[in-house]
Write an enzyme that holds these catalytic residues in place. Structure first.
Site, PDB file in Angstrom:
ATOM      1  NE  ARG A 103      -3.891   0.673   1.831  1.00 42.31           N
ATOM      2  CZ  ARG A 103      -5.131   0.791   2.329  1.00 42.31           C
ATOM      3  NH1 ARG A 103      -5.351   1.577   3.372  1.00 42.31           N
ATOM      4  NH2 ARG A 103      -6.132   0.130   1.788  1.00 42.31           N
ATOM      5  CG  HIS A 130      -8.394   0.167  -2.983  1.00 42.19           C
ATOM      6  ND1 HIS A 130      -7.636  -0.946  -2.650  1.00 42.19           N
ATOM      7  CD2 HIS A 130      -9.023   0.540  -1.830  1.00 42.19           C
ATOM      8  CE1 HIS A 130      -7.801  -1.210  -1.363  1.00 42.19           C
ATOM      9  NE2 HIS A 130      -8.641  -0.334  -0.840  1.00 42.19           N
ATOM     10  CD  GLN A 133     -13.034  -1.831  -0.939  1.00 41.83           C
ATOM     11  OE1 GLN A 133     -12.245  -1.847  -0.006  1.00 41.83           O
ATOM     12  NE2 GLN A 133     -14.263  -2.329  -0.839  1.00 41.83           N
ATOM     13  CG  ASP A 221     -13.585   6.386  -1.306  1.00 45.45           C
ATOM     14  OD1 ASP A 221     -13.661   6.200  -0.067  1.00 45.45           O
ATOM     15  OD2 ASP A 221     -12.504   6.324  -1.936  1.00 45.45           O
ATOM     16  CB  CYS A 260     -14.025   1.219  -0.394  1.00 49.89           C
ATOM     17  SG  CYS A 260     -13.332   2.860  -0.143  1.00 49.89           S
ATOM     18  NE  ARG A 288     -10.030  -5.303   0.167  1.00 51.37           N
ATOM     19  CZ  ARG A 288      -9.340  -4.260   0.658  1.00 51.37           C
ATOM     20  NH1 ARG A 288      -9.983  -3.184   1.078  1.00 51.37           N
ATOM     21  NH2 ARG A 288      -8.016  -4.265   0.696  1.00 51.37           N
TER      22      ARG A 288
HETATM   23  N1   CP Z   1     -11.249  -0.064   2.192  1.00 51.24           N
HETATM   24  C1   CP Z   1      -9.997  -0.134   2.657  1.00 51.24           C
HETATM   25  O1   CP Z   1      -9.057  -0.417   1.942  1.00 51.24           O
HETATM   26  O2   CP Z   1      -9.876   0.119   3.986  1.00 51.24           O
HETATM   27  P1   CP Z   1      -8.518   0.291   4.808  1.00 51.24           P
HETATM   28  O3   CP Z   1      -7.936   1.631   4.439  1.00 51.24           O
HETATM   29  O4   CP Z   1      -8.971   0.261   6.242  1.00 51.24           O
HETATM   30  O5   CP Z   1      -7.586  -0.818   4.468  1.00 51.24           O
HETATM   31  N1  NVA Z   2      -9.914   6.791  -1.549  1.00 53.26           N
HETATM   32  C1  NVA Z   2      -9.533   6.356  -0.225  1.00 53.26           C
HETATM   33  C2  NVA Z   2      -9.739   4.891  -0.088  1.00 53.26           C
HETATM   34  C3  NVA Z   2      -9.433   4.349   1.287  1.00 53.26           C
HETATM   35  C4  NVA Z   2      -9.608   2.855   1.375  1.00 53.26           C
HETATM   36  C5  NVA Z   2      -8.088   6.742   0.045  1.00 53.26           C
HETATM   37  O1  NVA Z   2      -7.250   6.565  -0.837  1.00 53.26           O
HETATM   38  O2  NVA Z   2      -7.804   7.242   1.133  1.00 53.26           O
END
Ligand code: CP
Ligand code: NVA
Length: 306
Positions: A103, A130, A133, A221, A260, A288
């Site tokens: 990540r 993502h 997700q 989101d 998400c 997930r």
């Molecule tokens: N939706 C998602 O990826 O959540 P986190 O940021 O908690 O991993």
């Molecule tokens: N769009 C959000 C998704 C979090 C899971 C971010 O990147 O923070």
């Protein structure tokens, strides 16, 4: 000849048949019909440059359920945080572990990692996408409403990383995706053109009411993603895109609501919608776990029979 390494980098990088197999296997893991511990002796490294609850827990629990081990790396606690290159990190980790999830705040780092790793790399979110997700989201839609192909999904909000993975999915799974985003927060036009040339029906508007009308699913989101600094400006731009009961009322009566998570209640979504009867946000979070077990076993080419 050895097989090429199977990375899971983005939905647009895989063909529909492979993605469909992942969905089928995700569902089989959920129903517990696949061999229990196919990854005994394998290790997954999880690298987080950004916070996470769902991704962290679902990958760790999923890998353990598959019989494997997990090494959790917080970028700040490793030499990555002191400037060791992503490429060198990839070469070193490939000598210790069997698969790496990253990540990161930059798609460039994901690409550098995958270009230099000799083990599979999984995208656990970048500034650009993502995919884990949205695979869970497509699985969730199909569990509740049947095949997503030909259906209408509406996105109201920021044209962000999650929206981009939805665009990839629209092309690969053949559904209509209508994105309503402020003019300055729309996804790249070239991506929309690509999706429409590859089986998607993707449109972008500034009008959330028009996007949501008769949709089978409404998605949003956060307005301020982890890589965003301009909170006040974004909130002002995105206020008209909040998913509330009035907006949901324009969709089909049985339209699902998806997010998400984490949600910012009262910003992009109101309590009655996220807590309402058509909200499937907890199923998305659960899925997930199941879809990532399918992704892990696919990456490692350990396919228990269905
Ligand atoms: N939706 C998602 O990826 O959540 P986190 O940021 O908690 O991993
Ligand atoms: N769009 C959000 C998704 C979090 C899971 C971010 O990147 O923070």
């Amino acid at each position: 000849m050895s097989r090429p390494v199977r990375h899971f980098l983005d939905i647009d990088q895989l063909d529909t048949a492979t993605l469909r197999t992942l969905l089928e296997r995700g569902l089989a893991y959920k129903r517990k019909t696949l061999a229990d511990r196919p990854l005994v002796g394998r290790t997954l490294a999880l690298i987080f440059e950004k916070p996470s609850t769902r991704t962290r827990v679902s990958f760790e629990v999923g890998m353990r359920q598959l019989g494997g081990e997990v090494v959790m790396l917080d970028a700040q606690g490793t030499q990555l945080g002191r400037g060791e290159s992503v490429g060198d990190t990839a070469r070193v980790l490939s000598r210790y572990v069997d698969v790496i999830m990253l990540r990161t705040d930059s798609i460039g780092k994901l690409i550098e990692l995958s270009n230099n790793a000799s083990v599979p790399v999984i995208n656990g979110l970048t500034d650009r996408s993502h995919p884990c997700q949205v695979m869970a989201d497509v699985m969730t839609f199909e569990e509740h409403r049947g095949p997503i192909t030909g259906r209408i999904v509406a996105w109201s909000g920021d044209g962000n990383n999650v929206a981009i993975s939805w665009i990839h999915a629209a092309a690969r799974f053949g559904f209509e995706l209508r994105l309503a985003c402020p003019a300055s927060l729309q996804p790249p036009p070239a991506l929309v053109t690509w999706a429409n040339a590859h089986g998607g029906r993707v449109s972008v508007t500034t009008d959330p009411q028009a996007a949501v009308r008769d949709a089978d699913c409404v998605v949003t989101d956060t307005w301020v993603s982890m890589n965003h600094k301009d909170r006040t400006e974004r909130i002002n731009l995105l206020l008209p895109y909040r998913v509330d009961e009035a907006l949901m009322a324009l969709a089909r009566p049985d339209a699902l609501f998806m997010h998400c998570l984490p949600a910012h209640r009262g910003e992009e979504v109101t309590d009655p919608v996220i807590d309402g009867p058509n909200s499937v946000v907890w199923d998305e979070a659960e899925n997930r776990l199941h879809i990532q077990k399918a992704i892990l076993t696919w990456c490692l080419d350990v396919q228990a029979p269905l």
